[in-house]
Design a protein around this motif. Structure first.
Motif, PDB file in Angstrom:
ATOM      1  N   UNK A   1       0.832  -1.206   0.000  1.00 16.39           N
ATOM      2  CA  UNK A   1       0.000   0.000   0.000  1.00 16.39           C
ATOM      3  C   UNK A   1       0.865   1.254   0.000  1.00 16.39           C
ATOM      4  N   UNK A   2       1.934   1.240   0.768  1.00 18.44           N
ATOM      5  CA  UNK A   2       2.840   2.397   0.799  1.00 18.44           C
ATOM      6  C   UNK A   2       3.439   2.649  -0.572  1.00 18.44           C
ATOM      7  N   UNK A   3       3.827   1.593  -1.262  1.00 18.33           N
ATOM      8  CA  UNK A   3       4.375   1.739  -2.617  1.00 18.33           C
ATOM      9  C   UNK A   3       3.308   2.245  -3.590  1.00 18.33           C
ATOM     10  N   UNK A   4       2.097   1.709  -3.472  1.00 20.44           N
ATOM     11  CA  UNK A   4       1.015   2.133  -4.367  1.00 20.44           C
ATOM     12  C   UNK A   4       0.664   3.614  -4.166  1.00 20.44           C
ATOM     13  N   UNK A   5       0.739   4.101  -2.932  1.00 22.46           N
ATOM     14  CA  UNK A   5       0.477   5.525  -2.685  1.00 22.46           C
ATOM     15  C   UNK A   5       1.502   6.398  -3.383  1.00 22.46           C
ATOM     16  N   UNK A   6       2.738   5.929  -3.442  1.00 22.34           N
ATOM     17  CA  UNK A   6       3.805   6.687  -4.108  1.00 22.34           C
ATOM     18  C   UNK A   6       3.655   6.652  -5.630  1.00 22.34           C
ATOM     19  N   UNK A   7       3.025   5.614  -6.141  1.00 23.22           N
ATOM     20  CA  UNK A   7       2.947   5.389  -7.591  1.00 23.22           C
ATOM     21  C   UNK A   7       1.504   5.235  -8.065  1.00 23.22           C
ATOM     22  N   UNK A   8       0.647   6.162  -7.686  1.00 17.79           N
ATOM     23  CA  UNK A   8      -0.749   6.087  -8.116  1.00 17.79           C
ATOM     24  C   UNK A   8      -0.863   6.231  -9.629  1.00 17.79           C
ATOM     25  N   UNK A   9      -1.904   5.625 -10.171  1.00 19.82           N
ATOM     26  CA  UNK A   9      -2.173   5.777 -11.597  1.00 19.82           C
ATOM     27  C   UNK A   9      -2.758   7.164 -11.852  1.00 19.82           C
ATOM     28  N   UNK A  10      -2.793   7.569 -13.104  1.00 28.19           N
ATOM     29  CA  UNK A  10      -3.382   8.869 -13.449  1.00 28.19           C
ATOM     30  C   UNK A  10      -4.852   8.928 -13.029  1.00 28.19           C
TER      31      UNK A  10
END
Length: 190
Positions: free
Chosen positions: A78-87
């Motif tokens: 989740x922490x990684x996904x927050x840093x790399x959200x999709x457009x």
């Protein structure tokens, strides 16, 4: 002990995971070769992310899931996904963040059990999931995930990414219409 899952590999080998539901002690039976992704996927899915379910089984139907119960793997992802959200996630987050959307408090990329919800409002048990073309290949996983979240008592609203790009106002209206009527005066219960 029971067979939790079984898969037939490309070379005809059977790999089985045996254990008790909700336990971290799993026995792997079978042989697979390094070039057989089915066996690797099965082990990765059930060994590296397995955690006791915080939610009752569907037969109990209690629908309770503590919001702070999640696996360490889910938290790190989740922490990684927050840093790399999709457009698409970035666009919708601009509308949902800071109680901007009908004064509902949403969190993004929130772990729940072994899964990660794109957006969740804990107060009203609402999850919004954005789906892109990659979700067409993972229907079985998405269905399992959605059933888990519904079993925890959440209403899951699914939206295609292209709708965010092409019809943001329509998406926001869809979300409001999909919400059940509440004391706060939003949603028509669709």
């Amino acid at each position: 002990m029971e067979v939790l899952n079984s898969v037939k590999t490309k070379l005809g080998n059977t790999v089985e995971l045996i254990g008790e539901e909700g336990e971290n002690n799993i026995l792997i039976i079978g042989v697979f070769h390094g070039d057989e992704p089915q066996g690797k996927y099965l082990i990765e899915k059930y060994i590296t992310t397995l955690a006791p379910s915080p939610c009752p089984s569907p037969s109990r139907g209690e629908g309770k899931c503590p919001k702070n119960h999640y696996t360490k793997t889910a938290l790190n992802n989740a922490k990684e996904l927050r840093k790399n959200q999709t457009d698409a996630e970035n666009i919708l987050w601009e509308y949902l963040r800071g109680n901007r959307f009908y004064n509902l408090k949403f969190k993004r990329q929130q772990p729940i059990g072994k899964y990660i919800a794109d957006f969740v409002c804990f107060e009203h048990k609402i999850i919004i999931e954005l789906d892109g073309s990659q979700h067409l290949d993972t229907k079985e996983y998405n269905d399992e995930r959605t059933n888990y979240l519904k079993n925890c008592g959440y209403q899951v609203i699914r939206i295609w990414n292209n709708e965010i790009f092409n019809n943001t106002d329509g998406v926001l209206e869809y979300i409001i219409n999909a919400l059940p009527p509440r004391g706060g005066g939003f949603g028509r219960g669709g």
